[in-house]
Design a protein around this motif. Structure first.
Motif, PDB file in Angstrom:
ATOM      1  N   ARG A 193      22.027  46.195  53.236  1.00 34.74           N
ATOM      2  CA  ARG A 193      21.480  46.523  54.478  1.00 34.74           C
ATOM      3  C   ARG A 193      22.350  46.921  55.670  1.00 34.74           C
ATOM      4  O   ARG A 193      23.300  46.525  55.746  1.00 34.74           O
ATOM      5  N   TRP A 194      21.592  47.454  56.735  1.00 33.90           N
ATOM      6  CA  TRP A 194      22.394  48.119  57.933  1.00 33.90           C
ATOM      7  C   TRP A 194      22.833  46.625  58.648  1.00 33.90           C
ATOM      8  O   TRP A 194      23.575  46.704  59.282  1.00 33.90           O
ATOM      9  N   SER A 195      22.047  45.454  58.405  1.00 37.33           N
ATOM     10  CA  SER A 195      22.509  44.229  59.204  1.00 37.33           C
ATOM     11  C   SER A 195      23.450  43.306  58.538  1.00 37.33           C
ATOM     12  O   SER A 195      23.767  42.233  59.000  1.00 37.33           O
ATOM     13  N   ASP A 196      24.025  43.932  57.405  1.00 37.63           N
ATOM     14  CA  ASP A 196      25.027  43.123  56.737  1.00 37.63           C
ATOM     15  C   ASP A 196      26.401  42.646  57.279  1.00 37.63           C
ATOM     16  O   ASP A 196      27.159  42.076  56.818  1.00 37.63           O
ATOM     17  N   PHE A 197      26.530  43.281  58.607  1.00 35.78           N
ATOM     18  CA  PHE A 197      27.711  42.681  59.388  1.00 35.78           C
ATOM     19  C   PHE A 197      27.595  41.290  59.919  1.00 35.78           C
ATOM     20  O   PHE A 197      28.623  40.674  60.333  1.00 35.78           O
ATOM     21  N   LEU A 198      26.405  40.858  59.755  1.00 35.28           N
ATOM     22  CA  LEU A 198      26.328  39.284  59.946  1.00 35.28           C
ATOM     23  C   LEU A 198      25.413  38.734  58.830  1.00 35.28           C
ATOM     24  O   LEU A 198      24.874  39.363  57.931  1.00 35.28           O
ATOM     25  N   PRO A 199      25.862  37.517  58.429  1.00 34.60           N
ATOM     26  CA  PRO A 199      26.552  36.516  59.191  1.00 34.60           C
ATOM     27  C   PRO A 199      28.246  36.970  58.947  1.00 34.60           C
ATOM     28  O   PRO A 199      28.551  37.589  58.060  1.00 34.60           O
ATOM     29  N   ILE A 200      29.138  36.469  59.960  1.00 39.03           N
ATOM     30  CA  ILE A 200      30.505  36.397  59.658  1.00 39.03           C
ATOM     31  C   ILE A 200      30.553  35.633  58.353  1.00 39.03           C
ATOM     32  O   ILE A 200      30.398  34.619  57.972  1.00 39.03           O
TER      33      ILE A 200
END
Length: 311
Positions: A50-57
């Motif tokens: 998903r585009w939001s995979d940069f979170l969580p750290i």
């Protein structure tokens, strides 16, 4: 081996998924399978691009090892109603401190509030969620009031007979604040602790109402027939301080002596019973949607419903 585990956490009524590693597979797990733990769907990959995979750290590394992480962002709409007694810490009449002098007495204030909130949250780490709160509250305060006018400075030679009356006032306010949640678990069980701070701009008060709310919950997470979600029991602590500025009516016979039909009364109040017990449950509807309901028992009685969408 690392087995997929999906465990819930709650932040002040909003239940979100958190995750931990199980030491051993449970009856619902296959340690040799890549099928996601909660869904049991072979067609669904454990890792969701998903585009939001940069979170969580550290989330990508955790997913690559078999963790099933939640979508990192969430928005929710919630309602909470509660009724509880408040202690009166300070009382002024016509600007005069009357509580410490025994001039006026308020034994207890019954407070009832209905609050609607909008929340936005983000998983910063797999075990840590941060969120912000915006909302609107409507409340009502009621209590007995005794005022001995003869002891009030500057009001002249008034009758000794005290005034026995009550105040009943409605108020509204805008709510803003934020908080954090820490969560973890083992096998089918989870635990969490949440803390948040809010400020409410009351329309009847010269000062804002400030509240610290800390809660902890322990429960079970998984599937039971058509039920997918969690059940829990816990406790909630509320530290609330607020001031109500009132116009209390007086008997018509005394209007001429006082010069107006009411007294300006300011009541400083705080939570009488900070702790109460809570019971609740969460239901999942597909990947992104979930609902929860929770009820509080004790001197503070509460009910809460929250709808959440994760993305």
């Amino acid at each position: 081996d690392v087995y997929k585990r999906q465990l819930p956490c709650l932040f002040t009524g909003l239940l979100l998924p958190a995750y931990a590693v199980a030491q051993d597979a449970t009856g619902r797990e296959n340690p040799d399978s890549s099928i996601p733990y909660e869904t049991g769907n072979k067609e669904e990959a454990a890792y969701e691009e998903r585009w939001s995979d940069f979170l969580p750290i550290f989330g990508r590394a955790a997913r690559e090892q078999g963790y099933v992480l939640p979508r990192p962002f969430g928005v929710s709409l919630g309602y909470m109603g509660q009724k509880q007694p408040f202690d009166v810490d300070g009382l002024t009449v016509e600007g005069v401190d009357v509580k410490s002098a025994g001039i006026a007495v308020v034994d207890e204030v019954d407070n009832q509030e209905d609050t609607v909130t909008f929340r936005f949250d983000a998983w910063i780490f797999p075990f840590l969620n941060l969120y912000g709160i915006l909302g609107k509250t409507d409340g009502q305060a009621e209590g007995p009031l005794m005022v001995n006018l003869s002891n009030l400075p500057g009001l002249g030679d008034l009758p000794v007979q005290p005034i026995q009356t009550t105040f009943d006032i409605s108020y509204t306010g805008d709510v803003g604040g934020g908080g954090l949640t820490l969560a973890g678990g083992y096998k089918d069980f989870f635990g969490m602790i949440d803390s948040n701070y809010t400020v409410t701009d009351l329309d009847i008060s010269k000062t804002d109402a400030k509240a610290w709310v800390t809660s902890t919950r322990f429960g079970w997470n998984g599937k039971l027939g058509i039920f997918t979600g969690a059940l829990w029991v816990g406790a909630m602590y509320q530290d609330i301080n607020q001031t109500l500025d009132l116009e209390v009516p007086i008997p018509p016979a005394l209007v001429g002596l006082v010069g107006k039909p009411f007294l300006d009364v300011s009541v400083e109040q705080s939570t009488q019973a900070p702790w109460n017990t809570v019971l609740g449950g969460r239901w999942e509807f597909g990947k992104g949607f979930e609902m929860l309901a929770e009820f509080g028992f004790g001197k503070r009685r509460s009910n809460m419903v929250v709808a959440t969408y994760r993305f």
